[in-house]
Design a protein around this motif. Structure first.
Motif, PDB file in Angstrom:
ATOM      1  N   ALA A 102       0.826  -1.207   0.000  1.00  0.00           N
ATOM      2  CA  ALA A 102       0.000   0.000   0.000  1.00  0.00           C
ATOM      3  C   ALA A 102       0.862   1.259   0.000  1.00  0.00           C
ATOM      4  CB  ALA A 102      -0.941   0.001   1.201  1.00  0.00           C
ATOM      5  N   ALA A 103       1.974   1.228   0.722  1.00  0.00           N
ATOM      6  CA  ALA A 103       2.856   2.394   0.777  1.00  0.00           C
ATOM      7  C   ALA A 103       3.428   2.714  -0.600  1.00  0.00           C
ATOM      8  CB  ALA A 103       3.982   2.162   1.790  1.00  0.00           C
ATOM      9  N   SER A 104       3.955   1.719  -1.283  1.00  0.00           N
ATOM     10  CA  SER A 104       4.551   1.983  -2.594  1.00  0.00           C
ATOM     11  C   SER A 104       3.483   2.333  -3.625  1.00  0.00           C
ATOM     12  CB  SER A 104       5.406   0.804  -3.061  1.00  0.00           C
ATOM     13  OG  SER A 104       4.656  -0.383  -3.162  1.00  0.00           O
ATOM     14  N   ALA A 105       2.326   1.681  -3.572  1.00  0.00           N
ATOM     15  CA  ALA A 105       1.255   1.972  -4.530  1.00  0.00           C
ATOM     16  C   ALA A 105       0.754   3.402  -4.369  1.00  0.00           C
ATOM     17  CB  ALA A 105       0.100   0.984  -4.348  1.00  0.00           C
ATOM     18  N   ALA A 125      -5.313   1.920  -5.865  1.00  0.00           N
ATOM     19  CA  ALA A 125      -6.429   1.573  -4.973  1.00  0.00           C
ATOM     20  C   ALA A 125      -6.710   0.074  -5.028  1.00  0.00           C
ATOM     21  CB  ALA A 125      -7.674   2.372  -5.352  1.00  0.00           C
ATOM     22  N   ALA A 126      -6.648  -0.495  -6.220  1.00  0.00           N
ATOM     23  CA  ALA A 126      -6.858  -1.944  -6.365  1.00  0.00           C
ATOM     24  C   ALA A 126      -5.781  -2.716  -5.611  1.00  0.00           C
ATOM     25  CB  ALA A 126      -6.869  -2.336  -7.843  1.00  0.00           C
ATOM     26  N   MET A 127      -4.549  -2.234  -5.668  1.00  0.00           N
ATOM     27  CA  MET A 127      -3.460  -2.894  -4.943  1.00  0.00           C
ATOM     28  C   MET A 127      -3.740  -2.879  -3.448  1.00  0.00           C
ATOM     29  SD  MET A 127      -0.481  -4.440  -5.125  1.00  0.00           S
ATOM     30  CE  MET A 127       0.237  -4.008  -6.705  1.00  0.00           C
ATOM     31  N   CYS A 128      -4.164  -1.732  -2.941  1.00  0.00           N
ATOM     32  CA  CYS A 128      -4.458  -1.623  -1.510  1.00  0.00           C
ATOM     33  C   CYS A 128      -5.585  -2.575  -1.118  1.00  0.00           C
ATOM     34  CB  CYS A 128      -4.829  -0.183  -1.156  1.00  0.00           C
ATOM     35  SG  CYS A 128      -3.445   0.982  -1.271  1.00  0.00           S
ATOM     36  N   LEU A 129      -6.650  -2.575  -1.868  1.00  0.00           N
ATOM     37  CA  LEU A 129      -7.786  -3.443  -1.584  1.00  0.00           C
ATOM     38  C   LEU A 129      -7.401  -4.916  -1.694  1.00  0.00           C
ATOM     39  CD1 LEU A 129     -10.791  -3.573  -0.897  1.00  0.00           C
ATOM     40  CD2 LEU A 129     -11.259  -3.446  -3.359  1.00  0.00           C
ATOM     41  N   SER A 130      -6.534  -5.229  -2.642  1.00  0.00           N
ATOM     42  CA  SER A 130      -6.148  -6.632  -2.849  1.00  0.00           C
ATOM     43  C   SER A 130      -5.447  -7.229  -1.635  1.00  0.00           C
ATOM     44  CB  SER A 130      -5.251  -6.764  -4.086  1.00  0.00           C
ATOM     45  OG  SER A 130      -3.921  -6.346  -3.824  1.00  0.00           O
ATOM     46  N   ARG A 131      -4.770  -6.402  -0.851  1.00  0.00           N
ATOM     47  CA  ARG A 131      -4.075  -6.913   0.331  1.00  0.00           C
ATOM     48  C   ARG A 131      -5.067  -7.416   1.370  1.00  0.00           C
ATOM     49  NH1 ARG A 131      -0.091  -8.803  -1.227  1.00  0.00           N
ATOM     50  NH2 ARG A 131       1.101  -8.574   0.672  1.00  0.00           N
ATOM     51  N   LEU A 132      -6.270  -6.826   1.371  1.00  0.00           N
ATOM     52  CA  LEU A 132      -7.321  -7.264   2.286  1.00  0.00           C
ATOM     53  C   LEU A 132      -8.016  -8.505   1.741  1.00  0.00           C
ATOM     54  CD1 LEU A 132      -8.722  -3.731   3.084  1.00  0.00           C
ATOM     55  CD2 LEU A 132      -7.168  -5.116   4.480  1.00  0.00           C
ATOM     56  N   HIS A 138      -4.391  -6.484   7.970  1.00  0.00           N
ATOM     57  CA  HIS A 138      -5.547  -5.888   8.637  1.00  0.00           C
ATOM     58  C   HIS A 138      -5.855  -4.586   7.900  1.00  0.00           C
ATOM     59  CE1 HIS A 138      -4.886  -8.598  12.066  1.00  0.00           C
ATOM     60  NE2 HIS A 138      -3.603  -8.312  11.924  1.00  0.00           N
ATOM     61  N   PRO A 139      -7.118  -4.135   7.896  1.00  0.00           N
ATOM     62  CA  PRO A 139      -7.428  -2.854   7.248  1.00  0.00           C
ATOM     63  C   PRO A 139      -6.579  -1.687   7.764  1.00  0.00           C
ATOM     64  CG  PRO A 139      -9.442  -4.041   7.669  1.00  0.00           C
ATOM     65  CD  PRO A 139      -8.330  -4.820   8.340  1.00  0.00           C
ATOM     66  N   SER A 140      -6.294  -1.671   9.042  1.00  0.00           N
ATOM     67  CA  SER A 140      -5.465  -0.580   9.573  1.00  0.00           C
ATOM     68  C   SER A 140      -4.032  -0.647   9.051  1.00  0.00           C
ATOM     69  CB  SER A 140      -5.498  -0.565  11.102  1.00  0.00           C
ATOM     70  OG  SER A 140      -5.127  -1.815  11.622  1.00  0.00           O
ATOM     71  N   ASP A 141      -3.547  -1.825   8.692  1.00  0.00           N
ATOM     72  CA  ASP A 141      -2.222  -1.950   8.074  1.00  0.00           C
ATOM     73  C   ASP A 141      -2.204  -1.248   6.724  1.00  0.00           C
ATOM     74  OD1 ASP A 141      -1.599  -3.760  10.151  1.00  0.00           O
ATOM     75  OD2 ASP A 141      -1.927  -5.528   8.874  1.00  0.00           O
ATOM     76  N   VAL A 142      -3.266  -1.486   5.946  1.00  0.00           N
ATOM     77  CA  VAL A 142      -3.355  -0.906   4.613  1.00  0.00           C
ATOM     78  C   VAL A 142      -3.542   0.607   4.712  1.00  0.00           C
ATOM     79  CG1 VAL A 142      -4.690  -0.882   2.462  1.00  0.00           C
ATOM     80  CG2 VAL A 142      -4.163  -3.059   3.580  1.00  0.00           C
ATOM     81  N   ALA A 143      -4.385   1.048   5.625  1.00  0.00           N
ATOM     82  CA  ALA A 143      -4.588   2.485   5.802  1.00  0.00           C
ATOM     83  C   ALA A 143      -3.282   3.169   6.206  1.00  0.00           C
ATOM     84  CB  ALA A 143      -5.671   2.738   6.846  1.00  0.00           C
ATOM     85  N   ALA A 144      -2.547   2.567   7.114  1.00  0.00           N
ATOM     86  CA  ALA A 144      -1.271   3.151   7.553  1.00  0.00           C
ATOM     87  C   ALA A 144      -0.255   3.142   6.418  1.00  0.00           C
ATOM     88  CB  ALA A 144      -0.730   2.394   8.765  1.00  0.00           C
ATOM     89  N   GLY A 145      -0.209   2.064   5.653  1.00  0.00           N
ATOM     90  CA  GLY A 145       0.707   2.012   4.509  1.00  0.00           C
ATOM     91  C   GLY A 145       0.382   3.068   3.478  1.00  0.00           C
ATOM     92  N   ALA A 146      -0.909   3.238   3.186  1.00  0.00           N
ATOM     93  CA  ALA A 146      -1.327   4.258   2.221  1.00  0.00           C
ATOM     94  C   ALA A 146      -0.970   5.656   2.730  1.00  0.00           C
ATOM     95  CB  ALA A 146      -2.824   4.142   1.943  1.00  0.00           C
TER      96      ALA A 146
END
Length: 165
Positions: A102-105, A125-132, A138-146
């Motif tokens: 999510a961070a790199s995307a 956005a698709a990359m971030c969602l795909s991790r879930l 966890h969703p908070s991991d993706v939010a923090a990475g973004a």
């Protein structure tokens, strides 16, 4: 927060039961390893946009920096990956916070978007969602990475554009 993370993740991971979705998620996961998709996109941007080659290369460096920052924070926080669901993909490490994918995307979407590459936002956005959907964050991991990716790109924006707004 953990209960909400758990419920959101379970609902999104269920989407991976569709073989087409699972296949797309696996492809995104592989393409995003170590920020490879975004680094390659930045290098292509540098190759085709000669007048702003330096900006594209500096933007690509910001993407790499966001990925490395995410990996470093992971080693400090040491939050385990979700254990209540079966993941669709294997992961290199056992820690999940923040999502380096999510961070790199997000860094790519913000940095390359500043150069006119507005088409990067939907795949990011698709990359971030795909991790879930893959069940590896966890969703908070993706939010923090973004957030980390966006912050990295915004902090480096003036450097990336050579001081131009």
């Amino acid at each position: 927060m953990d209960d909400m993370d758990h419920r959101i993740l379970s609902a999104l991971r269920a989407c991976g039961a569709d073989p087409r979705v699972a296949s797309a998620v696996r492809g995104l996961s592989l393409a995003g390893e170590h920020g490879a998709l975004w680094l390659a996109a930045g290098l292509v941007g540098a190759a085709v946009d000669g007048t702003r080659r330096g900006s594209w290369l500096r933007g690509t460096a910001l993407v790499a920096g966001a990925h490395l920052a995410g990996s470093g924070v992971k080693r400090l926080v040491r939050r385990e990956r979700p254990g209540h669901i079966e993941p669709l993909v294997r992961t290199i490490g056992r820690y999940s916070f923040p999502s380096s994918h999510a961070a790199s995307a997000t860094a790519a979407a913000v940095a390359f978007g500043a150069l006119g590459g507005y088409g990067f936002a939907p795949p990011a956005a698709a990359m971030c969602l795909s991790r879930l959907v893959a069940g590896v964050h966890h969703p908070s991991d993706v939010a923090a990475g973004a957030a980390l990716g966006a912050l990295t790109a915004r902090l480096g924006a003036r450097w990336m554009t050579g001081g131009r707004p």
